[in-house]
Scaffold this motif. Sequence first.
Motif, mmCIF file in Angstrom:
data_model
loop_
_atom_site.group_PDB
_atom_site.id
_atom_site.type_symbol
_atom_site.label_atom_id
_atom_site.label_comp_id
_atom_site.label_asym_id
_atom_site.label_seq_id
_atom_site.Cartn_x
_atom_site.Cartn_y
_atom_site.Cartn_z
ATOM 1 N N ILE A 183 0.791 -0.899 0.014
ATOM 2 C CA ILE A 183 -0.061 -0.064 0.034
ATOM 3 C C ILE A 183 1.009 1.283 0.236
ATOM 4 O O ILE A 183 1.958 1.170 0.871
ATOM 5 C CB ILE A 183 -0.838 -0.059 1.300
ATOM 6 C CG1 ILE A 183 -1.794 -1.345 1.014
ATOM 7 C CG2 ILE A 183 -1.639 1.301 1.229
ATOM 8 C CD1 ILE A 183 -2.724 -1.448 2.453
ATOM 9 N N PRO A 184 0.581 2.283 -0.822
ATOM 10 C CA PRO A 184 1.636 3.330 -1.125
ATOM 11 C C PRO A 184 1.417 4.301 0.322
ATOM 12 O O PRO A 184 0.326 4.389 0.748
ATOM 13 C CB PRO A 184 1.135 4.184 -2.165
ATOM 14 C CG PRO A 184 -0.276 3.740 -2.379
ATOM 15 C CD PRO A 184 -0.325 2.193 -1.731
ATOM 16 N N ALA A 185 2.641 4.698 1.007
ATOM 17 C CA ALA A 185 2.628 5.502 2.045
ATOM 18 C C ALA A 185 2.484 6.837 1.439
ATOM 19 O O ALA A 185 2.719 7.159 0.478
ATOM 20 C CB ALA A 185 3.965 5.039 3.015
ATOM 21 N N MET A 186 2.161 7.556 2.549
ATOM 22 C CA MET A 186 2.187 9.245 2.049
ATOM 23 C C MET A 186 3.357 9.662 1.535
ATOM 24 O O MET A 186 3.490 10.404 0.807
ATOM 25 C CB MET A 186 1.835 10.021 3.301
ATOM 26 C CG MET A 186 0.586 9.821 4.106
ATOM 27 S SD MET A 186 -0.817 10.142 3.131
ATOM 28 C CE MET A 186 -2.054 9.136 3.860
ATOM 29 N N ARG A 187 4.703 9.217 2.295
ATOM 30 C CA ARG A 187 5.817 9.675 1.909
ATOM 31 C C ARG A 187 5.961 9.263 0.334
ATOM 32 O O ARG A 187 6.448 10.027 -0.595
ATOM 33 C CB ARG A 187 6.839 9.087 2.730
ATOM 34 C CG ARG A 187 8.320 9.952 2.963
ATOM 35 C CD ARG A 187 8.906 9.460 3.728
ATOM 36 N NE ARG A 187 8.521 9.387 5.131
ATOM 37 C CZ ARG A 187 8.238 8.395 5.849
ATOM 38 N NH1 ARG A 187 8.363 6.961 5.223
ATOM 39 N NH2 ARG A 187 7.587 8.267 7.096
ATOM 40 N N MET A 190 4.030 11.320 -2.067
ATOM 41 C CA MET A 190 4.706 12.681 -2.239
ATOM 42 C C MET A 190 5.859 12.651 -3.212
ATOM 43 O O MET A 190 6.102 13.597 -4.213
ATOM 44 C CB MET A 190 5.030 13.210 -0.714
ATOM 45 C CG MET A 190 3.978 14.204 -0.386
ATOM 46 S SD MET A 190 5.060 14.996 1.089
ATOM 47 C CE MET A 190 5.358 13.687 2.162
ATOM 48 N N ARG A 193 5.338 12.458 -7.006
ATOM 49 C CA ARG A 193 5.182 13.656 -7.787
ATOM 50 C C ARG A 193 6.481 14.019 -8.359
ATOM 51 O O ARG A 193 6.535 14.586 -9.737
ATOM 52 C CB ARG A 193 4.991 14.864 -6.801
ATOM 53 C CG ARG A 193 3.726 14.861 -6.136
ATOM 54 C CD ARG A 193 3.500 16.058 -5.049
ATOM 55 N NE ARG A 193 2.504 15.766 -4.101
ATOM 56 C CZ ARG A 193 2.564 16.279 -2.884
ATOM 57 N NH1 ARG A 193 3.417 17.345 -2.577
ATOM 58 N NH2 ARG A 193 1.599 16.254 -2.235
ATOM 59 N N LEU B 48 2.347 4.180 7.281
ATOM 60 C CA LEU B 48 1.766 4.542 6.000
ATOM 61 C C LEU B 48 1.655 6.005 6.033
ATOM 62 O O LEU B 48 1.306 6.668 4.900
ATOM 63 C CB LEU B 48 0.363 3.930 5.578
ATOM 64 C CG LEU B 48 0.547 2.251 5.400
ATOM 65 C CD1 LEU B 48 -0.801 1.707 5.373
ATOM 66 C CD2 LEU B 48 1.382 2.067 4.135
ATOM 67 N N GLY B 49 1.564 6.576 7.141
ATOM 68 C CA GLY B 49 1.599 8.082 7.334
ATOM 69 C C GLY B 49 0.370 8.591 7.564
ATOM 70 O O GLY B 49 0.115 9.886 7.536
ATOM 71 N N PHE B 50 -0.686 7.452 7.906
ATOM 72 C CA PHE B 50 -1.975 8.120 8.316
ATOM 73 C C PHE B 50 -2.463 9.113 9.521
ATOM 74 O O PHE B 50 -3.279 9.500 9.681
ATOM 75 C CB PHE B 50 -3.067 7.047 8.189
ATOM 76 C CG PHE B 50 -3.327 6.505 6.706
ATOM 77 C CD1 PHE B 50 -4.250 7.342 6.014
ATOM 78 C CD2 PHE B 50 -2.739 5.383 6.115
ATOM 79 C CE1 PHE B 50 -4.476 6.884 4.543
ATOM 80 C CE2 PHE B 50 -2.997 5.092 4.851
ATOM 81 C CZ PHE B 50 -4.005 5.851 4.237
ATOM 82 N N MET B 53 -1.250 12.953 8.659
ATOM 83 C CA MET B 53 -1.335 13.070 7.288
ATOM 84 C C MET B 53 -1.179 14.610 6.879
ATOM 85 O O MET B 53 -0.913 14.715 5.716
ATOM 86 C CB MET B 53 -2.303 12.137 6.710
ATOM 87 C CG MET B 53 -3.716 12.542 6.958
ATOM 88 S SD MET B 53 -4.881 11.070 6.386
ATOM 89 C CE MET B 53 -4.940 11.859 4.527
ATOM 90 N N PRO B 57 5.678 18.255 5.475
ATOM 91 C CA PRO B 57 6.780 17.311 5.648
ATOM 92 C C PRO B 57 8.064 17.764 6.426
ATOM 93 O O PRO B 57 8.454 16.910 6.934
ATOM 94 C CB PRO B 57 7.059 17.108 4.177
ATOM 95 C CG PRO B 57 6.180 17.877 3.180
ATOM 96 C CD PRO B 57 5.249 18.357 3.778
ATOM 97 N N GLY B 61 5.364 15.150 8.658
ATOM 98 C CA GLY B 61 3.889 14.578 8.242
ATOM 99 C C GLY B 61 3.701 14.262 6.887
ATOM 100 O O GLY B 61 4.846 14.416 5.974
ATOM 101 N N GLY B 62 2.605 13.913 6.347
ATOM 102 C CA GLY B 62 2.392 13.431 5.080
ATOM 103 C C GLY B 62 2.091 14.857 4.164
ATOM 104 O O GLY B 62 2.429 14.275 2.770
ATOM 105 N N GLY B 63 1.936 15.727 4.477
ATOM 106 C CA GLY B 63 1.693 17.105 3.672
ATOM 107 C C GLY B 63 0.513 16.917 2.799
ATOM 108 O O GLY B 63 0.211 17.576 1.641
ATOM 109 N N MET B 64 -0.545 16.182 3.086
ATOM 110 C CA MET B 64 -1.587 16.013 2.279
ATOM 111 C C MET B 64 -2.813 17.197 2.745
ATOM 112 O O MET B 64 -2.745 17.790 4.031
ATOM 113 C CB MET B 64 -2.216 14.578 2.475
ATOM 114 C CG MET B 64 -1.346 13.680 1.966
ATOM 115 S SD MET B 64 -0.991 13.826 0.088
ATOM 116 C CE MET B 64 0.714 12.752 -0.157
#
Lengths: 245, 379
Positions: A183-187, A190, A193, B48-50, B53, B57, B61-64
């Motif tokens: 599962i892709p992580a937020m990092r 990012m 991109r 996973l960064g949740f 989020m 960064p 954090g996830g920067g979302m």
Amino acid sequence: MKILVLISNVPDTTTKIRFTGDNKAFDTSGVQWIINPWDELALTRALEIKEAGGVESITVANVGTAATEPTLRKALAVGADDAIRIDAEPKDAFYVASQLAQIAKDYDLIMSGIESSDYNGAGVGGMLAAMLDIHSVSAVSGVSLENGAFTVQRDIDGGNQKVSVSAPLLVVVQKGIAKDPRIPAMRGIMMARKKPLNVIPAAAVEARTEFLGYEMPEAKAACKMVDEDNAKELIRLLHEEAKVL
Amino acid sequence: MNFEFTEEQLMIQQAARDYAQRELIQDVLERDEKAEFPERHVKNLAELGFLGMMIPPEYDGGGMDTVSYVLAMEEIAKVDASVAVIMSVNNSLVCFGLNKYASEEQKQKYLKPLARGEVIGAFLLSEPEAGSDATHQYTSAVDMGDHYLLNGTKNWITNGNSASTYIVMAQTSPEKKSHGINAFIVEKNSPGITIGPHEDKMGMRSSDTHSIMFTDVQVPKENRIGEEGFGFKFAMKVLEAGRIGIASQALGIASGALDRSLAYSKERKAFGTEIINHQSLAFKLSDMAVKIENARNLCLKAAWLKDNHQPITVASAMAKQYAADIAMEVTTEAVQIHGGYGYVKEYHVERLMREAKLTQIYEGTSEIQKIIISRSLAK
């Protein structure tokens, strides 16, 4: 050591399949697209091999229109280093393999899922290996890199076989190659991109097959429940109705 | 106006869906039964960064954006509202408040590990005598020169035992009423903190809810958030944004109940046909779908406003009140659609119904949301 993973862009496996009015094409309206599950497992294994050391980069490649880019970017988000999209509508296995042959020459390991979950053609991997004139092993359920050579495990009747193959090599992988897709992580999302997604034009290749039409399978017959203490009735039904006894 | 999600927002939604449908579903019933904290899932979601989020960064954090957060919360809560509330408290109440109002030193020391999800946080506002009326804080924080001395009890604290970092609201100058309240960052292992027993809740049983007692707890001066007396405003601003998280959680509970009801009613037969073909049930499903779509739109509108730095007080109150109320209605109907099966645990909808109830109560009851909304109308 460079790895190339071939990625098919396929409808989500829960998609309700419909065809266009003339039954000559799959109706793509409202369809959610995913990485072909076998290719996703191939990518997972590629990432594991890279994490174990000795791999410089993982490239993912797809033959498709711009609409397939989200699928490639997901592959980048889970950890591929760069992506190539060959800008063409995939027509048949020969056409796709011919397109990929343009970009697949410089890799030590090429990984392809055993089939795509849409048309289940199972042809691209073997054809591409022949076009590149490199070793290929099919039905692979394990691959690892040891001292610069690959140890490949394949399932055979009643057991499995271990093969040692030198690079360059194409493996056609199946279930067992990796446990679960990542599962892709937020990092990763990012970072995706900024990773390169190179689009290259299609080579002039003619498809060698034509889709004449599709048919839906017949609806399944209703299920008959037989009481557990009524084995006689079950035997009668199997004999007289199902005619399998 | 554009109703399309970006590719990244869809990727985050899918990532949350994959995790929920693949991992959370496996032990959600067992954790509910045993009221067991989902330690493994919290760790995985952190990786996973949740858990941080929306934090930039540079603070790990996830920067979302908030829209992505709504999409992720819905997917997690569809399967497991307990995990969703742990995620919501850490993201919305703890990380959001620190990122917006804490000093650079505080961010470096406390926000970063929270945003990485290495540790989780809790938000301590409610008291035995102060729930909806948060202006009357009985917990005191006496200014002792180089530190504050905390005394009092906080109630209904989500992540109460599992959190390492507490954000605590306490009264320093009672004569100033709400303007005398301060917000502090308090480390859980500070001497003088006693954690009460695990609350045996009706729903969201695998999130750990505790009361926390403070007896002469020394809090360094540098752990106060913002200026002297900023605590009440801080709490209100944080809760305002936090409502989007709970609204999305309620939305997820409702849409999880609809998904299960649809699957069941397309399979279950009665009077010779699948029960979805009976108008009385088809209309129930239709009503559920409309309510969920409304709730989703309210949540996303509030998230969009927040992402675009516009006022969210009313929008987040509307989203929270509506989503929580329809979550209760939709889950009740889901149990009804399932008939007897809906009343047993195996089919999940009774659990979703128990979980929905809490969304009408915590982080501002539905009635409090109506006060916020109606006051804005009366202006």
